[in-house]
Design a protein around this motif. Sequence first.
Motif, PDB file in Angstrom:
ATOM      1  N   GLY A 195      11.203   3.715  -8.064  1.00 43.76           N
ATOM      2  CA  GLY A 195      10.269   4.605  -9.284  1.00 43.76           C
ATOM      3  C   GLY A 195       8.855   4.567  -8.434  1.00 43.76           C
ATOM      4  N   LEU A 196       8.501   3.821  -7.400  1.00 46.55           N
ATOM      5  CA  LEU A 196       7.250   4.010  -7.025  1.00 46.55           C
ATOM      6  C   LEU A 196       7.112   3.572  -5.385  1.00 46.55           C
ATOM      7  N   ILE A 197       6.500   4.193  -4.693  1.00 46.22           N
ATOM      8  CA  ILE A 197       6.078   3.800  -3.215  1.00 46.22           C
ATOM      9  C   ILE A 197       4.858   3.288  -3.172  1.00 46.22           C
ATOM     10  N   LEU A 198       4.429   2.066  -2.753  1.00 46.61           N
ATOM     11  CA  LEU A 198       3.304   1.556  -2.716  1.00 46.61           C
ATOM     12  C   LEU A 198       2.729   1.272  -1.426  1.00 46.61           C
ATOM     13  N   LEU A 199       1.447   1.584  -0.884  1.00 42.81           N
ATOM     14  CA  LEU A 199       1.051   1.291   0.153  1.00 42.81           C
ATOM     15  C   LEU A 199      -0.352   0.717  -0.079  1.00 42.81           C
ATOM     16  N   THR A 200      -0.649  -0.325   0.754  1.00 45.37           N
ATOM     17  CA  THR A 200      -2.040  -1.069   1.029  1.00 45.37           C
ATOM     18  C   THR A 200      -2.812  -0.369   1.984  1.00 45.37           C
ATOM     19  N   HIS A 201      -3.763   0.228   1.317  1.00 39.90           N
ATOM     20  CA  HIS A 201      -4.495   1.247   2.385  1.00 39.90           C
ATOM     21  C   HIS A 201      -5.252   0.298   3.635  1.00 39.90           C
ATOM     22  N   VAL A 202      -5.727  -0.718   2.995  1.00 41.36           N
ATOM     23  CA  VAL A 202      -6.385  -1.654   3.778  1.00 41.36           C
ATOM     24  C   VAL A 202      -5.945  -3.162   3.214  1.00 41.36           C
ATOM     25  N   ASP A 203      -5.161  -3.912   4.336  1.00 41.84           N
ATOM     26  CA  ASP A 203      -5.183  -5.185   3.504  1.00 41.84           C
ATOM     27  C   ASP A 203      -6.098  -6.273   3.663  1.00 41.84           C
ATOM     28  N   GLY A 204      -5.846  -7.350   2.804  1.00 44.23           N
ATOM     29  CA  GLY A 204      -7.105  -8.412   2.835  1.00 44.23           C
ATOM     30  C   GLY A 204      -6.819  -9.646   3.593  1.00 44.23           C
ATOM     31  N   ASN A 205      -5.824  -9.444   4.409  1.00 43.51           N
ATOM     32  CA  ASN A 205      -5.396 -10.672   5.512  1.00 43.51           C
ATOM     33  C   ASN A 205      -5.896 -10.368   6.771  1.00 43.51           C
ATOM     34  N   ASP A 209      -2.335   4.512   8.180  1.00 45.23           N
ATOM     35  CA  ASP A 209      -2.202   5.776   8.245  1.00 45.23           C
ATOM     36  C   ASP A 209      -1.710   6.353   6.820  1.00 45.23           C
ATOM     37  N   ALA A 210      -2.351   6.589   5.813  1.00 49.09           N
ATOM     38  CA  ALA A 210      -1.884   6.638   4.411  1.00 49.09           C
ATOM     39  C   ALA A 210      -1.146   8.030   4.454  1.00 49.09           C
ATOM     40  N   LYS A 211      -1.307   8.820   5.258  1.00 51.07           N
ATOM     41  CA  LYS A 211      -0.977  10.254   5.024  1.00 51.07           C
ATOM     42  C   LYS A 211       0.541  10.395   5.427  1.00 51.07           C
ATOM     43  N   LYS A 212       0.697   9.592   6.495  1.00 49.90           N
ATOM     44  CA  LYS A 212       2.051   9.427   6.746  1.00 49.90           C
ATOM     45  C   LYS A 212       3.039   9.096   5.714  1.00 49.90           C
ATOM     46  N   VAL A 213       2.705   7.956   4.648  1.00 47.91           N
ATOM     47  CA  VAL A 213       3.606   7.585   3.939  1.00 47.91           C
ATOM     48  C   VAL A 213       3.480   8.622   2.899  1.00 47.91           C
ATOM     49  N   GLY A 214       2.366   9.129   2.711  1.00 50.06           N
ATOM     50  CA  GLY A 214       2.276  10.126   1.499  1.00 50.06           C
ATOM     51  C   GLY A 214       3.086  11.258   1.988  1.00 50.06           C
ATOM     52  N   LYS A 215       3.245  11.754   3.128  1.00 45.91           N
ATOM     53  CA  LYS A 215       4.214  12.736   3.518  1.00 45.91           C
ATOM     54  C   LYS A 215       5.576  12.479   3.014  1.00 45.91           C
ATOM     55  N   ILE A 216       5.856  11.351   3.398  1.00 42.74           N
ATOM     56  CA  ILE A 216       7.374  10.885   3.349  1.00 42.74           C
ATOM     57  C   ILE A 216       7.635  11.003   1.819  1.00 42.74           C
ATOM     58  N   ALA A 217       6.646  10.059   0.968  1.00 40.80           N
ATOM     59  CA  ALA A 217       7.044  10.286  -0.248  1.00 40.80           C
ATOM     60  C   ALA A 217       7.088  11.523  -1.007  1.00 40.80           C
ATOM     61  N   ARG A 218       6.154  12.509  -0.660  1.00 41.21           N
ATOM     62  CA  ARG A 218       6.108  13.735  -1.157  1.00 41.21           C
ATOM     63  C   ARG A 218       7.340  14.523  -0.731  1.00 41.21           C
ATOM     64  N   LEU A 260      -4.715  12.431   1.718  1.00 42.64           N
ATOM     65  CA  LEU A 260      -3.542  11.139   1.967  1.00 42.64           C
ATOM     66  C   LEU A 260      -2.358  11.468   1.429  1.00 42.64           C
ATOM     67  N   LYS A 261      -2.230  12.680   0.672  1.00 43.41           N
ATOM     68  CA  LYS A 261      -1.119  12.986  -0.344  1.00 43.41           C
ATOM     69  C   LYS A 261      -0.555  11.708  -1.430  1.00 43.41           C
ATOM     70  N   ALA A 262      -1.891  11.038  -1.748  1.00 46.03           N
ATOM     71  CA  ALA A 262      -1.573  10.026  -2.842  1.00 46.03           C
ATOM     72  C   ALA A 262      -1.477  10.501  -4.245  1.00 46.03           C
ATOM     73  N   ASP A 263      -0.582  10.124  -4.901  1.00 47.63           N
ATOM     74  CA  ASP A 263      -0.452  10.430  -6.493  1.00 47.63           C
ATOM     75  C   ASP A 263      -1.380   9.535  -7.374  1.00 47.63           C
ATOM     76  N   PHE A 264      -1.353   8.464  -6.921  1.00 49.20           N
ATOM     77  CA  PHE A 264      -2.325   7.485  -7.501  1.00 49.20           C
ATOM     78  C   PHE A 264      -3.172   6.419  -6.666  1.00 49.20           C
ATOM     79  N   ILE A 265      -4.403   6.281  -6.861  1.00 52.91           N
ATOM     80  CA  ILE A 265      -5.372   5.650  -6.200  1.00 52.91           C
ATOM     81  C   ILE A 265      -5.958   4.448  -7.196  1.00 52.91           C
ATOM     82  N   VAL A 266      -5.803   3.127  -6.419  1.00 48.38           N
ATOM     83  CA  VAL A 266      -6.521   2.329  -7.481  1.00 48.38           C
ATOM     84  C   VAL A 266      -7.712   1.790  -6.498  1.00 48.38           C
TER      85      VAL A 266
END
Lengths: 370, 370
Positions: free
Chosen positions: B149-159, B165-174, B198-204
């Motif tokens: 249903g969805l691919i999620l990537l943490t742009h910058v993680d909190g740990n 490199d979000a664009k890489k995942v954006g391309k795969i998703a597209r 970054l080919k993101a469909d959603f940004i939070v």
Amino acid sequence: MYCRNLREMINLNPIQRGGIIPKETKKVIYEFWDGYSICDFCQGKLDEIEHPNIKHFLEEVAEWLNIDFVRVTHGAREGKFAVMHAICKEGDYVILDSNAHYTSYVSAERAKLNIAKVGYEEKYPTYKINLDDYKKVIDELEDKNKNIGLILLTHVDGNYGNLNDAKKVGKIAREKGIPFLLNCAYSVGRMPVDAKKLKADFIVASGHKSMAASGPIGILGFREEFYDKIAKPSQNFPKKEIEFLGCTSRGLPIITLMSSFPYVKERVKKWNEEIKKTRYVVEELEKVGFKQLGIKPKEHDLILFETPVLDDIAKKDKRRGYFFYDELKKRGIGGIKPGVTKEIKMSVYGLEWEQVKYVINSIKEILLQF
Amino acid sequence: MYCRNLREMINLNPIQRGGIIPKETKKVIYEFWDGYSICDFCQGKLDEIEHPNIKHFLEEVAEWLNIDFVRVTHGAREGKFAVMHAICKEGDYVILDSNAHYTSYVSAERAKLNIAKVGYEEKYPTYKINLDDYKKVIDELEDKNKNIGLILLTHVDGNYGNLNDAKKVGKIAREKGIPFLLNCAYSVGRMPVDAKKLKADFIVASGHKSMAASGPIGILGFREEFYDKIAKPSQNFPKKEIEFLGCTSRGLPIITLMSSFPYVKERVKKWNEEIKKTRYVVEELEKVGFKQLGIKPKEHDLILFETPVLDDIAKKDKRRGYFFYDELKKRGIGGIKPGVTKEIKMSVYGLEWEQVKYVINSIKEILLQF
């Protein structure tokens, strides 16, 4: 651009009168206005933070509402959705009253539930809900083999300010074994509410509407029987509760709710005085052509007036419907919807008697001008 | 009881550094701290209010993020849940990275979705996500006829503060035709983010975490293709959007987000300078026995240090692990977790160079004492 200019005005908007924050709370805001300010000493669970003492506060609220558990939400609507989402199954029916707030409908839609409505004992002018009909609607749905997931009652509605005898519906729900949610957005924080007495399984309340808090913030109270569903922990992160996405109100609003709580507990004790003020407003303004809609005499501070007298003036004045808003503004009174003259909604909740009289005299003075 | 005493301190907590509100915003708070203060001139839709000008603000944010639409949420987690709930079906899979925030898991659990994880290219010490593995995980699920249903990537993680490199995942998703959500809680408001690039469909995004706002508040940006699902109106109340229960942030937080926005846009332009400061901190503290974990060199201000040197002192000092917190506090520095000495997390985001040097020198001074 950002100035409201309402700071020094008497604001008659019923949606705002219960959310005005006291001085003590204003002082606390300076310490907590940065993002995530309450998380300094968090051990992983918002409702267990002890510095500031959110844990103790929530225990106090639960005791005050006479309900087993309490959680913080972003507001009453978020509380309603959380309950529906946690305890109902897709396609279940929610039974609600015809004066229900739009967010009760939208919460049910979001939770993919069906809606059945309980109608009026009388429409115009009291718009009194026929509480006995909850039984009828339940029977009808049961006859059709529909599953009823939740019964919802609006304790006090936002249109007429009608107070419902919640205990009556509570009893019906308990007899039928159907969970019962009482929407107290307009009652908790203004008037005494005792969940056990009213036989409510769930209570939702609104901090910004009626608990003198800077929103968005609300309270969800629930009975122990529903603990496992409402407070269900994440499989992956056992300290985090699923329905609250871990933590809800992670910032300033919870601080204002906490800091205003002693003030709110005190004001609730003076509810009878508020009713006196409200009835006095009705009595005085009905003398000059206003007509109170909703149940009489008033049992809540929200008043809806039918105002043909204002409507007549609007037809003659070059400012049209805006004359009333304009004339009130000149007198330092705000919160009446600009341009509207057929009906007006107002509240004098929390005003001093002197201010109440000033509001009445100002309205009379405006009418005399024309 | 309520005093934080952090007001005059240098706060190194990465979760808090991006949420410190500027002076301009503090002034606006006085006008809007009462509940429902933004609703004076509402015509029924929060994101269309023009006084204060929320409508214009949201258009500006959409342009700034280079995404078609924007809505206000209570925070990043509420944005993630809204997307999952609106576009996925129960039982669908969400693919997420192994550094995903706990709220990504909890949102998926609340939306009744399954989770598949993308692993590391290397665990210790970089904890770098293997972004190419998104393709592998998709293929594996597709081979098993699972619906993604969805691919999620943490742009910058909190740990670790690793920037992906979000664009890489954006391309795969597209390419695969799967919706792609980028969790920008630690990036939007700190560093430049361009959703289209970054080919993101959603940004939070998170107001209290990284947009200098008083929380809880967030932003959800989405592409036009998903408008009908995300912004679906209520059947009963066509002005009210279901996923947002009508209105989300109906109070002070949205005002602080708006008022801080010009300041945030400016600070994002100085991101390179922030990276310089961060790398300087790493360089200096590695000289005295700290070891930076996560990708090197730093591309984000959140730093996780492995600190055996602090741990050694804790074994000898009578204050045990608390000595470091205590010694920093004496020097007016806060935000380091009390009692923890094996690893410490910190950020100097937004501090002046002079303050950065003061922090480094203070830490060196503390170490020299023992």
